[in-house]
Design a protein around this motif. Structure first.
Motif, PDB file in Angstrom:
ATOM      1  N   ILE A  16      -1.473   4.934   9.508  1.00 38.21           N
ATOM      2  CA  ILE A  16      -1.588   3.753   8.663  1.00 38.21           C
ATOM      3  C   ILE A  16      -2.693   3.967   7.637  1.00 38.21           C
ATOM      4  O   ILE A  16      -3.778   4.451   7.971  1.00 38.21           O
ATOM      5  N   THR A  17      -2.411   3.610   6.403  1.00 42.00           N
ATOM      6  CA  THR A  17      -3.442   3.621   5.371  1.00 42.00           C
ATOM      7  C   THR A  17      -3.553   2.223   4.776  1.00 42.00           C
ATOM      8  O   THR A  17      -2.547   1.564   4.527  1.00 42.00           O
ATOM      9  N   LEU A  18      -4.763   1.781   4.572  1.00 43.16           N
ATOM     10  CA  LEU A  18      -5.014   0.503   3.922  1.00 43.16           C
ATOM     11  C   LEU A  18      -5.302   0.699   2.434  1.00 43.16           C
ATOM     12  O   LEU A  18      -5.700  -0.236   1.753  1.00 43.16           O
ATOM     13  N   GLY A  56      -0.917  -0.783   4.093  1.00 37.30           N
ATOM     14  CA  GLY A  56      -1.414  -2.149   4.173  1.00 37.30           C
ATOM     15  C   GLY A  56      -1.482  -2.827   2.814  1.00 37.30           C
ATOM     16  O   GLY A  56      -1.556  -2.172   1.778  1.00 37.30           O
ATOM     17  N   GLU A  57      -1.446  -4.143   2.847  1.00 36.90           N
ATOM     18  CA  GLU A  57      -1.576  -4.955   1.627  1.00 36.90           C
ATOM     19  C   GLU A  57      -2.979  -5.541   1.540  1.00 36.90           C
ATOM     20  O   GLU A  57      -3.467  -6.159   2.485  1.00 36.90           O
ATOM     21  N   SER A  58      -3.626  -5.333   0.402  1.00 37.30           N
ATOM     22  CA  SER A  58      -4.938  -5.926   0.197  1.00 37.30           C
ATOM     23  C   SER A  58      -5.116  -6.222  -1.278  1.00 37.30           C
ATOM     24  O   SER A  58      -4.490  -5.587  -2.130  1.00 37.30           O
ATOM     25  N   HIS A  59      -5.976  -7.191  -1.566  1.00 38.40           N
ATOM     26  CA  HIS A  59      -6.201  -7.601  -2.948  1.00 38.40           C
ATOM     27  C   HIS A  59      -7.707  -7.700  -3.187  1.00 38.40           C
ATOM     28  O   HIS A  59      -8.262  -8.781  -3.315  1.00 38.40           O
ATOM     29  N   GLN A  60      -8.344  -6.521  -3.232  1.00 36.84           N
ATOM     30  CA  GLN A  60      -9.780  -6.488  -3.447  1.00 36.84           C
ATOM     31  C   GLN A  60     -10.177  -5.130  -4.009  1.00 36.84           C
ATOM     32  O   GLN A  60      -9.387  -4.170  -3.969  1.00 36.84           O
ATOM     33  N   PHE A  84      -9.772  -1.596  -2.131  1.00 35.24           N
ATOM     34  CA  PHE A  84      -8.460  -1.198  -1.615  1.00 35.24           C
ATOM     35  C   PHE A  84      -7.456  -1.219  -2.758  1.00 35.24           C
ATOM     36  O   PHE A  84      -7.415  -2.154  -3.550  1.00 35.24           O
ATOM     37  N   ILE A  85      -6.609  -0.194  -2.811  1.00 29.06           N
ATOM     38  CA  ILE A  85      -5.743   0.011  -3.965  1.00 29.06           C
ATOM     39  C   ILE A  85      -4.292  -0.394  -3.691  1.00 29.06           C
ATOM     40  O   ILE A  85      -3.483  -0.485  -4.613  1.00 29.06           O
ATOM     41  N   ALA A  86      -3.941  -0.674  -2.436  1.00 29.69           N
ATOM     42  CA  ALA A  86      -2.545  -0.919  -2.073  1.00 29.69           C
ATOM     43  C   ALA A  86      -2.232  -2.414  -2.107  1.00 29.69           C
ATOM     44  O   ALA A  86      -2.116  -3.054  -1.073  1.00 29.69           O
ATOM     45  N   SER A  87      -2.066  -2.967  -3.293  1.00 21.89           N
ATOM     46  CA  SER A  87      -1.718  -4.376  -3.407  1.00 21.89           C
ATOM     47  C   SER A  87      -0.210  -4.605  -3.343  1.00 21.89           C
ATOM     48  O   SER A  87       0.238  -5.741  -3.156  1.00 21.89           O
ATOM     49  N   LEU A 109       9.173   3.434   7.584  1.00 17.12           N
ATOM     50  CA  LEU A 109       8.243   2.996   6.547  1.00 17.12           C
ATOM     51  C   LEU A 109       7.984   1.503   6.716  1.00 17.12           C
ATOM     52  O   LEU A 109       8.896   0.683   6.612  1.00 17.12           O
ATOM     53  N   THR A 110       6.723   1.158   6.979  1.00 18.25           N
ATOM     54  CA  THR A 110       6.401  -0.231   7.254  1.00 18.25           C
ATOM     55  C   THR A 110       5.190  -0.697   6.460  1.00 18.25           C
ATOM     56  O   THR A 110       4.329   0.107   6.089  1.00 18.25           O
ATOM     57  N   SER A 111       5.149  -1.975   6.214  1.00 11.03           N
ATOM     58  CA  SER A 111       3.914  -2.560   5.694  1.00 11.03           C
ATOM     59  C   SER A 111       2.926  -2.666   6.844  1.00 11.03           C
ATOM     60  O   SER A 111       3.319  -2.703   8.004  1.00 11.03           O
ATOM     61  N   ALA A 112       1.649  -2.717   6.513  1.00 10.20           N
ATOM     62  CA  ALA A 112       0.641  -2.760   7.581  1.00 10.20           C
ATOM     63  C   ALA A 112      -0.666  -3.364   7.061  1.00 10.20           C
ATOM     64  O   ALA A 112      -1.653  -2.689   6.981  1.00 10.20           O
TER      65      ALA A 112
END
Length: 265
Positions: A17-19, A59-63, A66-69, A87-90
């Protein structure tokens, strides 16, 4: 249906998993460009499959750090260069997203990947992210419950008639594309709160227990609560897999690992 009864016949699966962490490199304190970081996440997906892992999560992040929005977009790029890995979101922060949009994003990924898409669903807890998308974090639980209800209905019905508090009502609505095979596998992420474990069982969802911020001594309690809720709501425990996710630091020996990991904290 895949979203309720995930195939457990293959036994244990291993995931990476990568965030999308976007922080300076520890060795030379250099920060890669956003372009390079996202490209490297795609390369990671290819490498993870080559190393024999079963699942890759983004993973999903908005900050800022973290680059994976937009995990579905990154996963689609990985899908085009892989053949086997799931392939999954995390995690997909469902409280901040429209369930209809989440469904169509991931069914599109599912078609691109020949049925390899899954979704891990969570609530998120960052006040700034709720502000960014125009929600009140005080509605944290209610938002997630309503949106999960809608997503499950979309995922298991050809047409949906539905009404709620946080989005316009639907009448005989249909969503496209459909999943590659019947329905999308949906998972619930369980963090520190035992209430999440109970709700996962009540919803009939496979649960992924996170220990990013908690000790593993809480696992038994949360798993017992989850399984009791499954049983009380008529679900077959034998068909409900459990996931565990956390962080790991790898070095040549335990002393080196302890020294280096604590130094970086």
């Amino acid at each position: 249906m895949k979203n309720q009864y995930v195939d457990t016949s293959t036994g244990m699966e291993f995931a990476a998993i990568t965030l999308g962490d976007y922080i300076p490199n520890e060795d030379n304190k250099r920060l890669f460009s956003q372009h390079d970081r996202i490209k490297n996440m795609v390369k990671l997906g290819v490498a993870v499959e080559q190393m024999g892992y079963d699942v890759l999560g983004v993973g999903e992040s908005h900050q800022e750090d973290f680059i994976a929005s937009a995990p579905a977009v990154i996963l689609a790029a990985i899908a085009s260069q892989t053949e086997k890995i799931k392939l999954t979101s995390a995690t997909t922060v469902l409280s901040l997203n429209d369930p209809a949009r989440v469904y169509e994003d991931f069914t599109t990924l599912d078609q691109i990947s020949d049925g390899r898409a899954e979704i891990l669903l969570g609530r998120g807890s960052r006040h700034a992210a709720y502000q960014l998308f125009g929600y009140d974090i005080r509605d944290y639980d209610e938002l997630f419950a309503e949106k999960l209800d809608l997503l499950q209905k979309i995922n298991s019905n050809k047409t949906v008639t539905w009404s709620g508090k946080y989005r316009p009502a639907l009448e005989n609505a249909q969503f496209y594309p459909k999943p590659y095979d019947d329905s999308l596998p949906l998972w619930r992420v369980v963090g520190q709160h035992t209430a999440s474990a109970k709700q996962s069982g009540e919803n009939g969802l496979p649960a992924n227990f996170s220990y990013l911020w908690t000790g593993s001594n809480l696992f038994n309690k949360r798993v017992d609560i989850y399984r009791n809720a499954l049983r009380q709501n008529g679900y077959d425990l034998a068909t409900m897999p459990i996931g565990i996710s956390g962080s790991v630091y790898i070095a040549d020996d335990i002393n080196t690992a302890m020294r280096e990991s604590y130094k970086s904290m």
